[in-house]
Design a protein around this motif. Structure first.
Motif, PDB file in Angstrom:
ATOM      1  N   ALA A  23       0.864  -1.187   0.000  1.00 43.99           N
ATOM      2  CA  ALA A  23       0.000   0.000   0.000  1.00 43.99           C
ATOM      3  C   ALA A  23       0.901   1.238   0.000  1.00 43.99           C
ATOM      4  CB  ALA A  23      -0.929  -0.010   1.194  1.00 43.99           C
ATOM      5  N   VAL A  24       1.265   1.678  -1.200  1.00 43.44           N
ATOM      6  CA  VAL A  24       2.307   2.693  -1.362  1.00 43.44           C
ATOM      7  C   VAL A  24       1.965   3.986  -0.630  1.00 43.44           C
ATOM      8  CG1 VAL A  24       3.538   4.094  -3.045  1.00 43.44           C
ATOM      9  CG2 VAL A  24       3.070   1.684  -3.535  1.00 43.44           C
ATOM     10  N   ASP A  25       0.747   4.472  -0.791  1.00 38.64           N
ATOM     11  CA  ASP A  25       0.371   5.726  -0.134  1.00 38.64           C
ATOM     12  C   ASP A  25       0.222   5.552   1.371  1.00 38.64           C
ATOM     13  OD1 ASP A  25       0.381   7.378  -2.397  1.00 38.64           O
ATOM     14  OD2 ASP A  25      -1.625   6.714  -2.969  1.00 38.64           O
ATOM     15  N   ALA A  26      -0.380   4.457   1.797  1.00 34.84           N
ATOM     16  CA  ALA A  26      -0.570   4.228   3.234  1.00 34.84           C
ATOM     17  C   ALA A  26       0.763   4.133   3.963  1.00 34.84           C
ATOM     18  CB  ALA A  26      -1.391   2.967   3.460  1.00 34.84           C
ATOM     19  N   ALA A  27       1.792   3.651   3.266  1.00 36.50           N
ATOM     20  CA  ALA A  27       3.109   3.516   3.894  1.00 36.50           C
ATOM     21  C   ALA A  27       3.687   4.860   4.307  1.00 36.50           C
ATOM     22  CB  ALA A  27       4.073   2.810   2.945  1.00 36.50           C
ATOM     23  N   GLU A  28       3.259   5.938   3.640  1.00 33.41           N
ATOM     24  CA  GLU A  28       3.762   7.258   4.018  1.00 33.41           C
ATOM     25  C   GLU A  28       3.313   7.633   5.429  1.00 33.41           C
ATOM     26  OE1 GLU A  28       5.831   9.362   2.088  1.00 33.41           O
ATOM     27  OE2 GLU A  28       6.014   7.452   1.018  1.00 33.41           O
ATOM     28  N   GLU A  29       2.171   7.137   5.850  1.00 35.55           N
ATOM     29  CA  GLU A  29       1.644   7.427   7.178  1.00 35.55           C
ATOM     30  C   GLU A  29       1.983   6.330   8.182  1.00 35.55           C
ATOM     31  OE1 GLU A  29       0.182  10.212   8.070  1.00 35.55           O
ATOM     32  OE2 GLU A  29       0.424  11.004   6.031  1.00 35.55           O
ATOM     33  N   ASP A  30       2.370   5.162   7.691  1.00 37.39           N
ATOM     34  CA  ASP A  30       2.644   4.044   8.592  1.00 37.39           C
ATOM     35  C   ASP A  30       3.887   3.298   8.119  1.00 37.39           C
ATOM     36  OD1 ASP A  30       2.457   2.217  10.609  1.00 37.39           O
ATOM     37  OD2 ASP A  30       0.610   1.269   9.922  1.00 37.39           O
ATOM     38  N   GLU A  31       4.993   4.029   8.055  1.00 37.18           N
ATOM     39  CA  GLU A  31       6.238   3.421   7.579  1.00 37.18           C
ATOM     40  C   GLU A  31       6.707   2.308   8.518  1.00 37.18           C
ATOM     41  OE1 GLU A  31      10.648   4.697   5.851  1.00 37.18           O
ATOM     42  OE2 GLU A  31       9.146   6.229   6.314  1.00 37.18           O
ATOM     43  N   ALA A  32       6.375   2.439   9.799  1.00 37.27           N
ATOM     44  CA  ALA A  32       6.802   1.414  10.754  1.00 37.27           C
ATOM     45  C   ALA A  32       6.195   0.058  10.404  1.00 37.27           C
ATOM     46  CB  ALA A  32       6.410   1.818  12.165  1.00 37.27           C
ATOM     47  N   ARG A  33       4.906   0.051  10.037  1.00 42.81           N
ATOM     48  CA  ARG A  33       4.270  -1.216   9.671  1.00 42.81           C
ATOM     49  C   ARG A  33       4.833  -1.749   8.357  1.00 42.81           C
ATOM     50  NH1 ARG A  33       2.670  -6.051  11.053  1.00 42.81           N
ATOM     51  NH2 ARG A  33       0.978  -6.857   9.775  1.00 42.81           N
ATOM     52  N   ALA A  34       5.049  -0.864   7.398  1.00 39.88           N
ATOM     53  CA  ALA A  34       5.641  -1.289   6.132  1.00 39.88           C
ATOM     54  C   ALA A  34       7.028  -1.878   6.364  1.00 39.88           C
ATOM     55  CB  ALA A  34       5.706  -0.114   5.159  1.00 39.88           C
ATOM     56  N   HIS A  35       7.800  -1.258   7.249  1.00 39.18           N
ATOM     57  CA  HIS A  35       9.143  -1.757   7.554  1.00 39.18           C
ATOM     58  C   HIS A  35       9.063  -3.119   8.243  1.00 39.18           C
ATOM     59  CE1 HIS A  35      13.090  -2.041   9.542  1.00 39.18           C
ATOM     60  NE2 HIS A  35      13.516  -1.259   8.575  1.00 39.18           N
ATOM     61  N   GLU A  36       8.079  -3.278   9.112  1.00 40.54           N
ATOM     62  CA  GLU A  36       7.925  -4.546   9.837  1.00 40.54           C
ATOM     63  C   GLU A  36       7.767  -5.711   8.865  1.00 40.54           C
ATOM     64  OE1 GLU A  36       5.224  -6.314  13.530  1.00 40.54           O
ATOM     65  OE2 GLU A  36       4.554  -4.543  12.422  1.00 40.54           O
ATOM     66  N   ILE A  37       6.993  -5.506   7.792  1.00 38.42           N
ATOM     67  CA  ILE A  37       6.753  -6.576   6.823  1.00 38.42           C
ATOM     68  C   ILE A  37       7.863  -6.636   5.784  1.00 38.42           C
ATOM     69  CG2 ILE A  37       5.174  -7.417   5.045  1.00 38.42           C
ATOM     70  CD1 ILE A  37       2.900  -6.079   6.677  1.00 38.42           C
ATOM     71  N   ASN A  38       8.150  -5.503   5.160  1.00 42.58           N
ATOM     72  CA  ASN A  38       9.053  -5.491   4.009  1.00 42.58           C
ATOM     73  C   ASN A  38      10.521  -5.669   4.381  1.00 42.58           C
ATOM     74  OD1 ASN A  38       6.862  -5.086   2.342  1.00 42.58           O
ATOM     75  ND2 ASN A  38       7.133  -2.873   2.204  1.00 42.58           N
ATOM     76  N   ALA A  39      10.897  -5.238   5.567  1.00 42.45           N
ATOM     77  CA  ALA A  39      12.297  -5.321   5.973  1.00 42.45           C
ATOM     78  C   ALA A  39      12.512  -6.354   7.077  1.00 42.45           C
ATOM     79  CB  ALA A  39      12.784  -3.950   6.427  1.00 42.45           C
ATOM     80  N   ALA A  40      11.836  -6.184   8.225  1.00 46.82           N
ATOM     81  CA  ALA A  40      12.030  -7.129   9.324  1.00 46.82           C
ATOM     82  C   ALA A  40      11.526  -8.521   8.952  1.00 46.82           C
ATOM     83  CB  ALA A  40      11.315  -6.623  10.575  1.00 46.82           C
ATOM     84  N   GLY A  41      10.405  -8.589   8.247  1.00 48.61           N
ATOM     85  CA  GLY A  41       9.897  -9.888   7.812  1.00 48.61           C
ATOM     86  C   GLY A  41      10.846 -10.570   6.849  1.00 48.61           C
ATOM     87  N   ALA A  42      11.401  -9.797   5.913  1.00 43.66           N
ATOM     88  CA  ALA A  42      12.378 -10.351   4.974  1.00 43.66           C
ATOM     89  C   ALA A  42      13.616 -10.845   5.721  1.00 43.66           C
ATOM     90  CB  ALA A  42      12.749  -9.303   3.934  1.00 43.66           C
ATOM     91  N   ALA A  43      14.041 -10.083   6.745  1.00 43.65           N
ATOM     92  CA  ALA A  43      15.202 -10.490   7.533  1.00 43.65           C
ATOM     93  C   ALA A  43      14.937 -11.803   8.270  1.00 43.65           C
ATOM     94  CB  ALA A  43      15.569  -9.392   8.527  1.00 43.65           C
ATOM     95  N   ALA A  44      13.718 -11.960   8.796  1.00 45.08           N
ATOM     96  CA  ALA A  44      13.369 -13.200   9.492  1.00 45.08           C
ATOM     97  C   ALA A  44      13.413 -14.392   8.537  1.00 45.08           C
ATOM     98  CB  ALA A  44      11.982 -13.070  10.125  1.00 45.08           C
ATOM     99  N   LEU A  45      12.917 -14.197   7.324  1.00 46.78           N
ATOM    100  CA  LEU A  45      12.981 -15.277   6.333  1.00 46.78           C
ATOM    101  C   LEU A  45      14.421 -15.622   5.990  1.00 46.78           C
ATOM    102  CD1 LEU A  45      10.115 -14.373   3.829  1.00 46.78           C
ATOM    103  CD2 LEU A  45      10.372 -16.554   5.046  1.00 46.78           C
ATOM    104  N   ALA A  46      15.251 -14.592   5.800  1.00 46.66           N
ATOM    105  CA  ALA A  46      16.649 -14.838   5.461  1.00 46.66           C
ATOM    106  C   ALA A  46      17.357 -15.603   6.574  1.00 46.66           C
ATOM    107  CB  ALA A  46      17.356 -13.513   5.184  1.00 46.66           C
ATOM    108  N   ALA A  47      17.101 -15.234   7.830  1.00 47.53           N
ATOM    109  CA  ALA A  47      17.738 -15.921   8.953  1.00 47.53           C
ATOM    110  C   ALA A  47      17.307 -17.381   9.025  1.00 47.53           C
ATOM    111  CB  ALA A  47      17.404 -15.197  10.260  1.00 47.53           C
TER     112      ALA A  47
END
Length: 306
Positions: free
Chosen positions: A77-101
């Motif tokens: 949700a590209v526009d929603a991420a501007e208001e909730d970057e923390a949630r976007a980061h949780e999925i797109n970055a932290a979630g990806a890191a968990a999969l990689a680990a």
């Protein structure tokens, strides 16, 4: 090709559904695929991710097949991420890191899907994977963070960037145009943003080829790749092509500029990704975007119209 065991996080999204639908042709007799949605496999829960990848690895060993994870889970949700970057980061970055680990712990290869939004979008030639990222939106920043987590978390990982994806499931440009065609006599679509529309089924087929090559022990030397349908168009011309497939008059679509449709998140003016490295790795070019759109309507027309 070896037989495959696939785990597809994000399996209920438009790309995940096509990965699950097309996977049987790549699995072999003893292979299997599991494409859970976020309710079953929440990639932000490291324990759940570890258990899922561990179960995949064990089942693959017991069946004598090769396990691969293809991650289609993302906050898009590209526009929603501007208001909730923390949630976007949780999925797109932290979630990806968990999969990689988890994949690193089980020695399972990981294919991770990313986006053109990691670039600034102000170029004048197709972006190569080696070009420096410069995201201008929260979505792009979180996806870039996910790329880096994947590449740094396990050396048996590949990032595949794509763009302008549409398919039978979920919200996307094609389905939006089909809805607006029913609701409006005319509509305006921006003509000063260009890219390569990509049918999720063609992208899924490409990702499955990559997974098969990785499983066969012939992984691409380059760990960042670009994969889209070929050719370049604007959103305006793309919308007109959708109208043609709908049997509607494309003249009902009118051009306008980006400034006429301000959005919370900046859109890249230039989203073209170079497929050269993908093709050099022997993974095969995707068909031209216009042919793919016609094929999408021939195969999934009812879903795309609704």
């Amino acid at each position: 090709m070896p037989e495959l065991a696939l785990l597809v996080p994000g399996g209920h999204g438009q790309l995940g559904r096509d990965l699950a639908r097309l996977a049987p042709a790549h699995l072999g007799d003893a292979g299997f695929a599991h494409a859970p949605g976020s309710a079953e496999l929440d990639i932000t829960d490291a324990d759940t991710v570890r258990d899922a990848v561990g179960a995949l690895a064990e089942a693959a060993r017991n069946s004598g097949v090769v396990p691969v994870v293809v991650n289609a889970a993302a906050y898009t949700a590209v526009d929603a991420a501007e208001e909730d970057e923390a949630r976007a980061h949780e999925i797109n970055a932290a979630g990806a890191a968990a999969l990689a680990a988890a994949c690193a712990a089980e020695a399972v290869p990981l294919v991770h899907v990313s986006t053109d939004y990691v670039f600034a979008g102000d170029g004048d030639r197709p972006y190569e994977p080696s070009d420096p990222p410069a995201p201008r939106s929260a979505y792009g920043r979180t996806k870039l963070a996910g790329e880096r987590a994947v590449l740094g978390g396990t050396d048996r990982s590949w990032v595949v960037r794509t763009a302008w994806v549409y398919g039978a499931g979920g919200g996307n440009f094609v389905r939006t145009m089909a809805r607006l065609e029913r609701q409006r006599d005319t509509l305006s679509v921006v003509s000063d943003q260009v890219g390569s529309p990509t049918w999720s089924a063609d992208l899924a087929a490409g990702l499955l080829r990559l997974a098969s090559v990785v499983a066969a022990g012939r992984p691409p030397e380059n760990r960042v790749l670009h994969c889209t349908n070929t050719g370049v168009t604007s959103w305006f011309e793309f919308a007109r092509a959708v109208f043609v497939e709908l049997g509607a008059d494309p003249e009902r679509v009118r051009p306008c500029g980006t400034e006429d449709f301000p959005r919370p998140a900046p859109r890249p003016a230039y989203s073209v990704l170079s497929p050269r490295r993908w093709e050099d790795e022997g993974l095969g070019a995707l068909r031209p975007w216009r042919e793919a759109l016609a094929a999408a309507f021939a195969e999934q027309g009812e879903e795309l119209r609704n």
